[in-house]
Motif scaffolding. Structure first.
Motif, PDB file in Angstrom:
ATOM      1  N   ALA A 128       0.009   0.900   4.855  1.00 37.28           N
ATOM      2  CA  ALA A 128       0.413   2.198   4.326  1.00 37.28           C
ATOM      3  C   ALA A 128       1.024   3.033   5.440  1.00 37.28           C
ATOM      4  O   ALA A 128       0.530   3.034   6.575  1.00 37.28           O
ATOM      5  N   ILE A 129       2.118   3.724   5.104  1.00 39.15           N
ATOM      6  CA  ILE A 129       2.771   4.662   6.013  1.00 39.15           C
ATOM      7  C   ILE A 129       3.061   5.916   5.192  1.00 39.15           C
ATOM      8  O   ILE A 129       3.963   5.916   4.358  1.00 39.15           O
ATOM      9  N   HIS A 130       2.271   6.954   5.403  1.00 35.26           N
ATOM     10  CA  HIS A 130       2.414   8.201   4.645  1.00 35.26           C
ATOM     11  C   HIS A 130       3.044   9.258   5.535  1.00 35.26           C
ATOM     12  O   HIS A 130       2.456   9.669   6.540  1.00 35.26           O
ATOM     13  N   ALA A 131       4.237   9.693   5.200  1.00 31.93           N
ATOM     14  CA  ALA A 131       4.967  10.691   5.993  1.00 31.93           C
ATOM     15  C   ALA A 131       5.027  12.005   5.226  1.00 31.93           C
ATOM     16  O   ALA A 131       5.575  12.060   4.127  1.00 31.93           O
ATOM     17  N   TYR A 132       4.479  13.040   5.817  1.00 27.57           N
ATOM     18  CA  TYR A 132       4.380  14.367   5.210  1.00 27.57           C
ATOM     19  C   TYR A 132       5.346  15.349   5.859  1.00 27.57           C
ATOM     20  O   TYR A 132       5.508  15.354   7.088  1.00 27.57           O
ATOM     21  N   ASN A 141       4.745  16.764  -1.548  1.00 23.39           N
ATOM     22  CA  ASN A 141       4.816  15.753  -0.504  1.00 23.39           C
ATOM     23  C   ASN A 141       4.648  14.355  -1.100  1.00 23.39           C
ATOM     24  O   ASN A 141       3.603  13.726  -0.965  1.00 23.39           O
ATOM     25  N   PRO A 142       5.653  13.841  -1.768  1.00 21.53           N
ATOM     26  CA  PRO A 142       5.512  12.509  -2.381  1.00 21.53           C
ATOM     27  C   PRO A 142       5.531  11.369  -1.367  1.00 21.53           C
ATOM     28  O   PRO A 142       5.102  10.259  -1.674  1.00 21.53           O
ATOM     29  N   GLY A 143       6.031  11.640  -0.151  1.00 20.67           N
ATOM     30  CA  GLY A 143       6.115  10.607   0.875  1.00 20.67           C
ATOM     31  C   GLY A 143       7.537  10.449   1.369  1.00 20.67           C
ATOM     32  O   GLY A 143       8.427  10.055   0.635  1.00 20.67           O
ATOM     33  N   ARG A 144       7.768  10.779   2.640  1.00 19.71           N
ATOM     34  CA  ARG A 144       9.135  10.793   3.179  1.00 19.71           C
ATOM     35  C   ARG A 144       9.534   9.451   3.798  1.00 19.71           C
ATOM     36  O   ARG A 144      10.719   9.181   3.990  1.00 19.71           O
ATOM     37  N   TRP A 145       8.565   8.587   4.109  1.00 21.39           N
ATOM     38  CA  TRP A 145       8.915   7.301   4.726  1.00 21.39           C
ATOM     39  C   TRP A 145       9.690   6.444   3.717  1.00 21.39           C
ATOM     40  O   TRP A 145       9.363   6.415   2.538  1.00 21.39           O
ATOM     41  N   PRO A 146      10.744   5.743   4.169  1.00 18.36           N
ATOM     42  CA  PRO A 146      11.545   4.953   3.223  1.00 18.36           C
ATOM     43  C   PRO A 146      10.728   3.849   2.550  1.00 18.36           C
ATOM     44  O   PRO A 146       9.830   3.260   3.159  1.00 18.36           O
ATOM     45  N   SER A 147      11.058   3.599   1.287  1.00 23.28           N
ATOM     46  CA  SER A 147      10.377   2.555   0.531  1.00 23.28           C
ATOM     47  C   SER A 147      10.475   1.225   1.261  1.00 23.28           C
ATOM     48  O   SER A 147      11.551   0.834   1.729  1.00 23.28           O
ATOM     49  N   THR A 148       9.324   0.539   1.371  1.00 16.75           N
ATOM     50  CA  THR A 148       9.247  -0.704   2.131  1.00 16.75           C
ATOM     51  C   THR A 148       8.387  -1.703   1.359  1.00 16.75           C
ATOM     52  O   THR A 148       7.275  -1.367   0.954  1.00 16.75           O
ATOM     53  N   GLU A 149       8.888  -2.887   1.175  1.00 17.71           N
ATOM     54  CA  GLU A 149       8.140  -3.902   0.446  1.00 17.71           C
ATOM     55  C   GLU A 149       6.814  -4.201   1.134  1.00 17.71           C
ATOM     56  O   GLU A 149       6.752  -4.327   2.352  1.00 17.71           O
ATOM     57  N   ARG A 150       5.748  -4.267   0.343  1.00 13.26           N
ATOM     58  CA  ARG A 150       4.383  -4.576   0.798  1.00 13.26           C
ATOM     59  C   ARG A 150       3.732  -3.438   1.566  1.00 13.26           C
ATOM     60  O   ARG A 150       2.640  -3.605   2.116  1.00 13.26           O
ATOM     61  N   VAL A 151       4.341  -2.275   1.618  1.00 19.91           N
ATOM     62  CA  VAL A 151       3.768  -1.131   2.322  1.00 19.91           C
ATOM     63  C   VAL A 151       3.707   0.061   1.361  1.00 19.91           C
ATOM     64  O   VAL A 151       4.689   0.348   0.669  1.00 19.91           O
ATOM     65  N   GLU A 152       2.565   0.748   1.339  1.00 18.27           N
ATOM     66  CA  GLU A 152       2.424   1.945   0.501  1.00 18.27           C
ATOM     67  C   GLU A 152       3.068   3.129   1.226  1.00 18.27           C
ATOM     68  O   GLU A 152       2.558   3.602   2.236  1.00 18.27           O
ATOM     69  N   THR A 153       4.192   3.579   0.689  1.00 18.38           N
ATOM     70  CA  THR A 153       4.879   4.727   1.292  1.00 18.38           C
ATOM     71  C   THR A 153       4.840   5.953   0.384  1.00 18.38           C
ATOM     72  O   THR A 153       5.113   7.066   0.850  1.00 18.38           O
ATOM     73  N   THR A 154       4.531   5.765  -0.894  1.00 21.09           N
ATOM     74  CA  THR A 154       4.344   6.895  -1.811  1.00 21.09           C
ATOM     75  C   THR A 154       2.917   7.405  -1.663  1.00 21.09           C
ATOM     76  O   THR A 154       1.960   6.632  -1.768  1.00 21.09           O
TER      77      THR A 154
END
Length: 267
Positions: free
Chosen positions: A243-247, A62-75
Motif C-alpha cells: 500500500a502507498i497512500h499519498a495525502y 483525499n482519495p489517494g494521490r499516488w498513481p494507480s499501480t497493479e498489486r498496490v493499494e493506492t486508493t
C-alpha cells in the motif's frame, strides 16, 4: 522536471514519532480540527523534552494521490482515511520520561477531539530530514505518503529502499523543498493507549514508513505525482510495498522549534 542524479544529500537524523489522528464524527470535522489546532496544541507544546512539535493537517477530500499501480493499494479506504498527524521530535531517548506529567494531560484531552489515535514510533536516528531546498526557498504545498510493507518482504530491504533509493530518486527530481522520512518499529498499542479513544489497527492496515514532501506550490506537487519518475518508483516499490497512500496536506503548523515553544505557531 529534472531527473538527473542527485549529489549526496545533507541529512539530519532525529528521534521522532508520528501519531495518526481521526477526529470525532459526532460534530463538524472543522470543529475538531480547530480544537486540535487550539486548546489541544497548548497541552502538547508544554511537554518537556521536545525538539519539535508539528501538526500536519490533511485535506478532507483525499482519495489517494499516488498513481494507480497493479498489486498496490493506492486508493485510500474511506473508513481509514486520516485527518491529521502529530509529528513529534524528541531531544533524546530520555525525553519521554521528562514529559510523563504533560503526556497524562494529553491522554485525558484526546476524547474531546479524537475518535481514533495511533502512534508510530521509530528508533533514534530513524527519522531523517534532508537538505533539498536552497537558502530562502519556502514550501508552498505539501504531501505525505504512508507505506505498508508487503507480507514476506524483508524489513531490512524495505528500510534500505526508503532511506536510499526512494530518497535519492525523489530528490533527483529537483522540485522538492522539503523531504522527511520515518521508518517505524512494529506498531504496539501500549505505546499510546489513551482512554476512551479507539486504537484499532489490524495487522493488514498497519504502516511501516512515511515520507513528507514539500513543493513550491500545488502545481509543482501535481506535476511530481504525474511524473515518469514517480511511476518508475511505484514499479520499484511493488515487490516491497502493498500500500502507498499519498495525502494532500492543507497545513503544517509548527508549535515547538529547536527545543523552544513558539509564541504563535508557524505555518
Amino acid at each position: 522536471m529534472s531527473t538527473s542524479p542527485t549529489t549526496r544529500l545533507g541529512v539530519r537524523k532525529h528521534f521522532s514519532s508520528s501519531i495518526l489522528l481521526w477526529v470525532r464524527t459526532d460534530q463538524p470535522r472543522q470543529t475538531g480540527m480547530d480544537y486540535w489546532k487550539g486548546p489541544h496544541s497548548g497541552i502538547i507544546s508544554a511537554t518537556p523534552g521536545m525538539e519539535e512539535y508539528r501538526q500536519i493537517h490533511l485535506a478532507e477530500d483525499n482519495p489517494g494521490r499516488w498513481p494507480s499501480t497493479e498489486r498496490v493499494e493506492t486508493t485510500i479506504p474511506a473508513d481509514r482515511k486520516i485527518d491529521g498527524i502529530a509529528e513529534v521530535t524528541l531531544q533524546s531517548a530520555l525525553s519521554p520520561l521528562k514529559g510523563r506529567k504533560q503526556t497524562a494531560l494529553a491522554y485525558k484531552d484526546e476524547i474531546n477531539v479524537f475518535r481514533r489515535t495511533l502512534l508510530y514510533g521509530g528508533l533514534p536516528n530513524a527519522s531523517r530530514w534532508y537538505d533539498v531546498a536552497a537558502p530562502g526557498e519556502v514550501v508552498g504545498s505539501r504531501a505525505v505518503i504512508y507505506l505498508r510493507r508487503r507480507d514476506g518482504a524483508s524489513a531490512g530491504e524495505f528500510r534500505r529502499f526508503v532511506n536510499k533509493q526512494l530518497v535519492s530518486s525523489m530528490a533527483a527530481t529537483g522540485v522538492l523543498k522539503e523531504l522527511r522520512t520515518q521508518t517505524f518499529m512494529p506498531w504496539n498499542k501500549k505505546l499510546w493507549d489513551t482512554p476512551d479513544v479507539a486504537h484499532d489497527n489490524p495487522k493488514d492496515q498497519r504502516f511501516h514508513a512515511s515520507v513528507i514532501l514539500g513543493f513550491a506550490d500545488d502545481a509543482a506537487r501535481d506535476a511530481f505525482f504525474s511524473s515518469r519518475a514517480v511511476k518508475d518508483l511505484s514499479e520499484q516499490l511493488t515487490p516491497l510495498a502493498s500500500a502507498i497512500h499519498a495525502y494532500d496536506v492543507t497545513a503544517a503548523l509548527t508549535y515547538v522549534k529547536d527545543g523552544h515553544v513558539l509564541p504563535h505557531y508557524e505555518d
